[in-house]
Design an enzyme around this catalytic site. Sequence first.
Site, mmCIF file in Angstrom:
data_model
loop_
_atom_site.group_PDB
_atom_site.id
_atom_site.type_symbol
_atom_site.label_atom_id
_atom_site.label_comp_id
_atom_site.label_asym_id
_atom_site.label_seq_id
_atom_site.Cartn_x
_atom_site.Cartn_y
_atom_site.Cartn_z
ATOM 1 N N GLU A 193 40.083 16.126 106.123
ATOM 2 C CA GLU A 193 41.427 16.653 106.358
ATOM 3 C C GLU A 193 41.436 17.504 107.622
ATOM 4 O OE1 GLU A 193 43.012 18.854 103.026
ATOM 5 O OE2 GLU A 193 44.980 19.061 103.974
ATOM 6 N N ASN A 204 50.736 12.984 98.723
ATOM 7 C CA ASN A 204 49.564 13.728 98.252
ATOM 8 C C ASN A 204 50.041 14.931 97.451
ATOM 9 O OD1 ASN A 204 46.638 14.810 98.436
ATOM 10 N ND2 ASN A 204 47.881 16.504 99.232
ATOM 11 N N GLU A 205 49.520 15.075 96.260
ATOM 12 C CA GLU A 205 49.859 16.216 95.402
ATOM 13 C C GLU A 205 51.369 16.481 95.452
ATOM 14 O OE1 GLU A 205 47.106 19.532 95.861
ATOM 15 O OE2 GLU A 205 45.457 18.268 95.171
ATOM 16 N N TYR A 237 39.155 19.655 90.808
ATOM 17 C CA TYR A 237 38.129 20.480 91.452
ATOM 18 C C TYR A 237 37.355 21.264 90.395
ATOM 19 C CZ TYR A 237 40.012 19.442 96.054
ATOM 20 O OH TYR A 237 40.390 18.789 97.204
ATOM 21 N N GLN A 252 35.016 18.128 100.840
ATOM 22 C CA GLN A 252 35.357 17.228 101.923
ATOM 23 C C GLN A 252 34.090 16.938 102.723
ATOM 24 O OE1 GLN A 252 38.840 18.295 104.175
ATOM 25 N NE2 GLN A 252 40.018 18.846 102.357
ATOM 26 N N GLU A 290 40.336 13.222 95.262
ATOM 27 C CA GLU A 290 39.850 14.562 95.626
ATOM 28 C C GLU A 290 39.044 15.093 94.454
ATOM 29 O OE1 GLU A 290 42.476 17.499 97.378
ATOM 30 O OE2 GLU A 290 43.602 15.935 98.424
HETATM 31 O O1 AHR Z 1 40.953 19.711 99.711
HETATM 32 C C1 AHR Z 1 41.753 20.840 99.963
HETATM 33 C C2 AHR Z 1 43.144 20.707 99.392
HETATM 34 O O2 AHR Z 1 43.066 20.625 98.006
HETATM 35 C C3 AHR Z 1 43.922 19.482 99.773
HETATM 36 O O3 AHR Z 1 44.567 19.606 100.996
HETATM 37 C C4 AHR Z 1 44.921 19.363 98.681
HETATM 38 O O4 AHR Z 1 45.319 18.036 98.450
HETATM 39 C C5 AHR Z 1 44.204 19.972 97.488
HETATM 40 O O5 AHR Z 1 44.989 20.892 96.832
#
Ligand code: AHR
Length: 509
Positions: free
Chosen positions: A49, A196-197, A262, A367, A318
């Site tokens: 990103e 995205n999101e 995450y 990432q 992600e």
């Molecule tokens: O990876 C960092 C961020 O996490 C991304 O931009 C977003 O899609 C997610 O919330």
Amino acid sequence: MKFLDRAVLAASAMIMATGAQAQVDVKVTVDIGKPGPKIERAVYGQFAEHLGRGVYEGVWVGPDSDIPNVRGYRTDVVEALRKIKVPMVRWPGGCFADDYDWRDGIGSREKRPMRLNKFWGGVPENNAFGTHEFMDFVELIGADAYVAANMGSGTPRELARWMEYMTAGGASAMAQERRANGRDKPWSVKYVGIGNESWGCGGQMRVEYAADLVRRFSSYAGLHAPGTVRVASGANADDYNWTEVLMQRAGTQVEAISLHYYTIPKDWATKGQATGFAEAEWASTLRNARAMDELVTRHSAIMDKYDPEKKVILAVDEWGTWYDQEPGSTPGFLYQQNSLRDAEVAALTLNIFHRHTDRVKIANIAQMVNVLQAMILTDKEKMVLTPTYHLFDMYVPFQGATPYPATVAAPPYVLGEVSIPSVDVSAARGTDGKLWLSLVNVDPHKAMRVTTNLSGKATGRVLTGATMDAHNSFQKPDAIKPVSYSGKIVGGKLVFDLPAKSIAVVAVD
Ligand code: AHR
């Protein structure tokens, strides 16, 4: 009671005291009679990103830089990524994607507009890295392109034009413009993200509204780039309603829907440190990483209702660890160190994907460089390969492999409220014809003696460290790296002595 729980209880009884040292016996049974759908290479995808030093400095230094580069891309980073056979890269975001105008990133670099990267520190974005630079980069490292399109603030026409710009041949005005900008041959865009999101930074939408937009945007992506896998912005972690409504209303319009998850040790307010953490955070992190299994299982079950033939992919585009940013680093840049604990998270997560190959065919660790759970850290001309990089390197044989079920009878690793199986195993037949095993020991104190139902010779590599937070720094870039490892035959069975807090990957001949 699930099989795993039963196995854990049964195995608890296997801990035998031998003198002062506890020897922990673990049994692993691999069933090569039950091959599953293959492990798609794309589950080893990366995410790059426009965030912090992920793209600028991490990948792109420009052709005039003193740092050795190939047409502007860091030579060291390109070589490292080629070595781990990165199959696909997702770009330009993340949150950044829904505030991105692709037209800012084409044409002469000197004339590209300066914007502010409002999501990530408000820093200037000079658009030096745009469509041509990204597509050239993925070709350079031998990866497929996953372009995340703007559904949050863009229009279907902008998306259509972008797809046409990248993929059209012939006399199309967009193809002519691409040629004028230096690229004659159309590119192949294998994947396109439809937003995205959308539930968060991608427009704060209700799922009902987002599903309608997915129908609309995906129509034009499909029109201008038929054959491209369209990935609709999907659920955040355990938001099962998002998957339900998206599948019900737009499930037939796309080839994939995403899931973001995450792993954090504590909570979003105080996530926890990347290094220097207590054992409680080692344990909670690994427990939370294992939650991916339940998420994938439950989202898949919902998808099964609308898509029993499993045509729609669950794209975990992600995933990874998210800690408090490194002290002293730029706010909003999400720069964090990466330790043995991260390699354990990666191993557990990839093993989960190996067990869900019927649905999970795309995934992107967040990432690639200098951001969150990165493969690579850079500091000016210096580069460090992280334990997560080494893990991805060790796991290369699983790309495209055919997985086998492996049952594990292991005692739990227990600390406070955390109780998780101490050993996790993945088995697969590689494209090289060999049987590959990954053996993960999450217990930071106890070595395991793993007895399998296999025989033969097993050699490979093991990754471990002296401490739970063993990591590589610019001063000590090789503090933790894989070393040679092998199994042995005991009583006709293949046996592995697995060190505490370690991951071993071996080929069985
Ligand atoms: O990876 C960092 C961020 O996490 C991304 O931009 C977003 O899609 C997610 O919330």
